[in-house]
Design an enzyme around this catalytic site. Structure first.
Site, PDB file in Angstrom:
ATOM      1  N   GLY A  26       0.808  -1.211   0.000  1.00  0.00           N
ATOM      2  CA  GLY A  26       0.000   0.000   0.000  1.00  0.00           C
ATOM      3  C   GLY A  26       0.841   1.262   0.000  1.00  0.00           C
ATOM      4  O   GLY A  26       2.010   1.236  -0.381  1.00  0.00           O
ATOM      5  N   ALA A  27       0.226   2.389   0.454  1.00  0.00           N
ATOM      6  CA  ALA A  27       0.833   3.720   0.272  1.00  0.00           C
ATOM      7  C   ALA A  27       1.194   3.854  -1.214  1.00  0.00           C
ATOM      8  O   ALA A  27       2.337   4.135  -1.572  1.00  0.00           O
ATOM      9  CB  ALA A  27       2.039   3.926   1.179  1.00  0.00           C
TER      10      ALA A  27
ATOM     11  N   GLY B 168       5.199   4.189  -8.805  1.00  0.00           N
ATOM     12  CA  GLY B 168       5.947   2.945  -9.035  1.00  0.00           C
ATOM     13  C   GLY B 168       4.996   1.750  -9.028  1.00  0.00           C
ATOM     14  O   GLY B 168       5.026   0.900  -9.930  1.00  0.00           O
ATOM     15  N   HIS B 169       4.114   1.692  -8.034  1.00  0.00           N
ATOM     16  CA  HIS B 169       3.115   0.616  -7.994  1.00  0.00           C
ATOM     17  C   HIS B 169       2.203   0.697  -9.221  1.00  0.00           C
ATOM     18  O   HIS B 169       1.857  -0.328  -9.818  1.00  0.00           O
ATOM     19  CB  HIS B 169       2.239   0.741  -6.734  1.00  0.00           C
ATOM     20  CG  HIS B 169       2.970   0.637  -5.429  1.00  0.00           C
ATOM     21  ND1 HIS B 169       2.924   1.631  -4.476  1.00  0.00           N
ATOM     22  CD2 HIS B 169       3.746  -0.342  -4.900  1.00  0.00           C
ATOM     23  CE1 HIS B 169       3.632   1.255  -3.416  1.00  0.00           C
ATOM     24  NE2 HIS B 169       4.148   0.071  -3.650  1.00  0.00           N
TER      25      HIS B 169
ATOM     26  N   GLY C  12       8.766  -5.119  -8.740  1.00  0.00           N
ATOM     27  CA  GLY C  12       9.650  -4.049  -9.185  1.00  0.00           C
ATOM     28  C   GLY C  12      11.122  -4.397  -9.000  1.00  0.00           C
ATOM     29  O   GLY C  12      11.501  -5.041  -8.019  1.00  0.00           O
TER      30      GLY C  12
ATOM     31  N   SER D 189       7.358   4.202  -0.847  1.00  0.00           N
ATOM     32  CA  SER D 189       6.384   4.575   0.184  1.00  0.00           C
ATOM     33  C   SER D 189       7.086   5.226   1.366  1.00  0.00           C
ATOM     34  O   SER D 189       6.515   6.051   2.073  1.00  0.00           O
ATOM     35  CB  SER D 189       5.613   3.347   0.658  1.00  0.00           C
ATOM     36  OG  SER D 189       5.035   2.687  -0.437  1.00  0.00           O
TER      37      SER D 189
END
Ligand code: AMP
Length: 301
Positions: A35-36, A40-41, A165, A204
């Site tokens: 999360g956060a 990138g995600h 990643g 994050s």
């Protein structure tokens, strides 16, 4: 922007959701995260959507990969924003389980009593020897927690493919090895590191830093840039490159955990770059800017 994203919190809901997608003949992609959510995600979701019609993103701050004293409690939890940001890039579902849903009530009780998540109380997979190096040397139980939660997510979601990643280069290698060693038959797609325009690898944990700390954190990408430059100029002495990277980071100032040149396949340190293709070598860094621990890496090719 409106999205059709569904928020799922139980394993049963996930199974139902994935079964329906598969009945429509869709390929399922999984993007595991804590999360956060940041760009990138989002880039991982975009990559997953190139190879799968339905992309499920897990949002779970996994207690078994944190050691006591690390930032498990402080880790940013921003589910509403996460759902919005993931909907914007076309994820079909977010799986955001509680610790009890993921690990059972007994683990919740053990965490309450001991202040840690005792992975040894579980039947769990153990990461291979590549996990003992670098991050594993600094965080000895970390990768067992990672392979455990990823294994569980693979069992729960049953994806055709999963995106990870290169930001967490060692994690990607450890997971590829798990999938190969355990014949999991899931395609693992490694995705390039998303960076801010000034070069800082997006994380994050960047939100822990103020603007002055952030400026010091730029020393990591600057050191990686210098490593590449030295290699391109013909330097094959990895000790000299490592020492130069350390100097740049120390001058920031930031505290170096490691700054090394490694074999991109085995993760072992390289003594020399003589006769080595830059694409087969990786510069890796972990450093602390005050209390914020950052990692970054780059290919030399
Ligand atoms: P995390 O939420 O930090 O556990 O990361 C979830 C996934 O996103 C992992 O596969 C990370 O490697 C990946 N990831 C995190 N930051 C980036 C980034 N800046 N660029 C690309 N992938 C990233």
């Amino acid at each position: 922007m409106a999205s059709g994203l569904v928020l799922l919190t139980t394993k049963r809901e996930v199974a139902k959701f994935v079964d329906a997608a598969r009945a429509r003949g869709e390929r399922i992609g999984l993007v595991p995260t804590m999360g956060a959510i940041h760009s990138g995600h989002q880039s991982l979701v975009a990559r997953a959507l190139e190879s799968a019609q339905t992309v499920v993103v897990s949002v779970f701050v996994n207690p078994t990969q944190f050691a006591p004293g690390e930032d498990y409690d402080a880790y940013p939890r921003t589910l509403d924003d996460d759902v919005r940001l993931l909907g914007e890039v076309g994820a079909a579902a977010v799986f955001a389980p509680s610790v009890a849903e993921m690990y059972g009530e007994r683990m919740v009780e053990l965490m309450r009593r001991t202040g840690r998540a005792p992975i040894e109380s579980m039947c769990h997979p153990v990461a291979g020897s590549a996990a003992k190096l670098w991050e594993g040397a600094k965080r000895p139980t970390h990768f067992d927690g990672v392979v455990t939660v990823v294994n569980k997510l693979f069992n729960i979601v049953d994806p055709d493919l999963a995106c990870f990643g290169e930001k967490d280069f060692q994690q990607l290698a450890v997971i590829r090895q798990m999938v190969c060693d355990m014949d999991m038959g899931i395609e693992i797609i490694g995705c390039p590191i998303a960076r801010d325009p000034d070069g800082l690898a997006i994380s994050s944990r960047n939100r822990y830093m103020d603007e002055f700390q952030r400026a010091r954190a730029l020393s990591l990408s600057a050191a990686l840039g210098r490593a590449r430059e030295m290699f391109v100029q013909g330097c094959t002495d990895t000790a000299a490159i490592s020492s130069e990277m350390r100097s740049i980071i120390t001058a920031a100032p930031a505290e170096v955990d490691y700054a090394e040149i490694i074999d991109a396949a085995t993760l072992e340190p390289l003594e020399s770059l003589e006769g080595i293709d830059g694409a087969d070598a990786r510069a890796i860094i972990a450093a602390r800017v005050d209390t914020t621990r950052l990692i970054d890496n780059a290919s030399l090719g």
